[in-house]
Design a protein around this motif. Structure first.
Motif, PDB file in Angstrom:
ATOM      1  N   UNK A   9      76.849 -19.486  -2.702  1.00 33.06           N
ATOM      2  CA  UNK A   9      75.604 -19.967  -2.111  1.00 33.06           C
ATOM      3  C   UNK A   9      75.903 -20.937  -0.971  1.00 33.06           C
ATOM      4  N   UNK A  10      75.212 -20.738   0.160  1.00 33.35           N
ATOM      5  CA  UNK A  10      75.402 -21.626   1.307  1.00 33.35           C
ATOM      6  C   UNK A  10      74.692 -22.958   1.106  1.00 33.35           C
ATOM      7  N   UNK A  11      73.462 -22.906   0.581  1.00 35.43           N
ATOM      8  CA  UNK A  11      72.716 -24.144   0.394  1.00 35.43           C
ATOM      9  C   UNK A  11      71.621 -23.988  -0.659  1.00 35.43           C
ATOM     10  N   UNK A  12      71.264 -25.123  -1.216  1.00 43.05           N
ATOM     11  CA  UNK A  12      70.163 -25.243  -2.169  1.00 43.05           C
ATOM     12  C   UNK A  12      69.185 -26.236  -1.566  1.00 43.05           C
ATOM     13  N   UNK A  13      67.927 -25.824  -1.446  1.00 42.90           N
ATOM     14  CA  UNK A  13      66.896 -26.701  -0.901  1.00 42.90           C
ATOM     15  C   UNK A  13      65.845 -26.924  -1.988  1.00 42.90           C
ATOM     16  N   UNK A  14      65.619 -28.196  -2.308  1.00 45.06           N
ATOM     17  CA  UNK A  14      64.618 -28.573  -3.298  1.00 45.06           C
ATOM     18  C   UNK A  14      63.567 -29.398  -2.565  1.00 45.06           C
ATOM     19  N   UNK A  15      62.310 -28.999  -2.694  1.00 46.94           N
ATOM     20  CA  UNK A  15      61.228 -29.686  -1.989  1.00 46.94           C
ATOM     21  C   UNK A  15      60.091 -30.000  -2.951  1.00 46.94           C
ATOM     22  N   UNK A  16      59.446 -31.126  -2.711  1.00 46.17           N
ATOM     23  CA  UNK A  16      58.318 -31.563  -3.520  1.00 46.17           C
ATOM     24  C   UNK A  16      57.216 -32.027  -2.584  1.00 46.17           C
ATOM     25  N   UNK A  17      56.030 -31.469  -2.784  1.00 43.36           N
ATOM     26  CA  UNK A  17      54.845 -31.896  -2.043  1.00 43.36           C
ATOM     27  C   UNK A  17      53.824 -32.356  -3.075  1.00 43.36           C
ATOM     28  N   UNK A  18      53.342 -33.591  -2.938  1.00 43.03           N
ATOM     29  CA  UNK A  18      52.404 -34.133  -3.910  1.00 43.03           C
ATOM     30  C   UNK A  18      51.514 -35.179  -3.248  1.00 43.03           C
ATOM     31  N   UNK A  19      50.460 -35.530  -3.945  1.00 46.61           N
ATOM     32  CA  UNK A  19      49.607 -36.641  -3.541  1.00 46.61           C
ATOM     33  C   UNK A  19      50.108 -37.868  -4.280  1.00 46.61           C
ATOM     34  N   UNK A  20      50.376 -38.944  -3.554  1.00 51.00           N
ATOM     35  CA  UNK A  20      50.919 -40.144  -4.170  1.00 51.00           C
ATOM     36  C   UNK A  20      52.342 -40.383  -3.714  1.00 51.00           C
ATOM     37  N   UNK A  43      60.986 -41.074  -0.019  1.00 51.70           N
ATOM     38  CA  UNK A  43      60.173 -41.561   1.086  1.00 51.70           C
ATOM     39  C   UNK A  43      58.942 -42.265   0.523  1.00 51.70           C
ATOM     40  N   UNK A  44      58.166 -42.863   1.399  1.00 47.81           N
ATOM     41  CA  UNK A  44      56.937 -43.533   0.963  1.00 47.81           C
ATOM     42  C   UNK A  44      55.750 -42.581   0.947  1.00 47.81           C
ATOM     43  N   UNK A  45      56.029 -41.291   1.068  1.00 48.87           N
ATOM     44  CA  UNK A  45      54.972 -40.280   1.067  1.00 48.87           C
ATOM     45  C   UNK A  45      55.170 -39.351  -0.126  1.00 48.87           C
ATOM     46  N   UNK A  46      54.318 -38.375  -0.241  1.00 47.06           N
ATOM     47  CA  UNK A  46      54.450 -37.384  -1.304  1.00 47.06           C
ATOM     48  C   UNK A  46      55.262 -36.177  -0.890  1.00 47.06           C
ATOM     49  N   UNK A  47      55.974 -36.290   0.224  1.00 45.04           N
ATOM     50  CA  UNK A  47      56.773 -35.182   0.727  1.00 45.04           C
ATOM     51  C   UNK A  47      58.257 -35.527   0.612  1.00 45.04           C
ATOM     52  N   UNK A  48      58.954 -34.862  -0.305  1.00 44.59           N
ATOM     53  CA  UNK A  48      60.370 -35.145  -0.566  1.00 44.59           C
ATOM     54  C   UNK A  48      61.173 -33.863  -0.394  1.00 44.59           C
ATOM     55  N   UNK A  49      62.436 -33.991   0.067  1.00 41.60           N
ATOM     56  CA  UNK A  49      63.267 -32.797   0.291  1.00 41.60           C
ATOM     57  C   UNK A  49      64.738 -33.147   0.140  1.00 41.60           C
ATOM     58  N   UNK A  50      65.458 -32.312  -0.582  1.00 43.87           N
ATOM     59  CA  UNK A  50      66.911 -32.419  -0.720  1.00 43.87           C
ATOM     60  C   UNK A  50      67.532 -31.109  -0.244  1.00 43.87           C
ATOM     61  N   UNK A  51      68.542 -31.218   0.601  1.00 44.08           N
ATOM     62  CA  UNK A  51      69.312 -30.051   1.042  1.00 44.08           C
ATOM     63  C   UNK A  51      70.755 -30.285   0.615  1.00 44.08           C
ATOM     64  N   UNK A  52      71.266 -29.390  -0.210  1.00 42.86           N
ATOM     65  CA  UNK A  52      72.637 -29.496  -0.698  1.00 42.86           C
ATOM     66  C   UNK A  52      73.422 -28.333  -0.107  1.00 42.86           C
ATOM     67  N   UNK A  53      74.381 -28.654   0.735  1.00 44.08           N
ATOM     68  CA  UNK A  53      75.217 -27.636   1.386  1.00 44.08           C
ATOM     69  C   UNK A  53      76.352 -27.223   0.456  1.00 44.08           C
ATOM     70  N   UNK A  54      76.652 -25.943   0.411  1.00 44.56           N
ATOM     71  CA  UNK A  54      77.730 -25.389  -0.423  1.00 44.56           C
ATOM     72  C   UNK A  54      77.672 -25.921  -1.855  1.00 44.56           C
TER      73      UNK A  54
END
Length: 85
Positions: A9-20, A43-54
């Motif tokens: 796998x080249x990358x794993x992307x985990x994303x979260x979108x929420x209110x709060x 972050x101070x928003x409800x939008x979070x993202x992790x990108x893990x390479x290899x």
């Protein structure tokens, strides 16, 4: 939450979108702690993202933590065999 990642796998992307204000933590084969993880997004928003390479092949564990109250969240975890967007 857990996701199985295959070999090559080249990358794993985990994303979260929420209110709060949730926070996102990801670790390989261990429950991610607030001070010990492979990737974190707080972050101070409800939008979070992790990108893990290899990422290593195996089980990746995803933790969502409420820094402040949150609701109406959508969590996605995507494995990319090629370059991540």
């Amino acid at each position: 939450f857990r996701i199985a990642v295959p070999n090559g796998t080249d990358s794993l992307v985990v994303a979260l979108e929420a209110t709060g204000d949730p926070d996102l933590y990801v670790d390989f084969e261990l429950f991610p702690l607030l001070n010990n993880y492979t990737c974190a997004s707080f972050t101070e928003t409800g939008s979070e993202r992790c990108v893990i390479r290899a990422p290593g092949a195996g089980t990746w564990i995803i933790r969502v933590d409420a820094y402040l109250d949150f609701s109406a969240g959508t969590l996605t975890a995507t494995v990319f065999p090629g370059a991540a967007p």
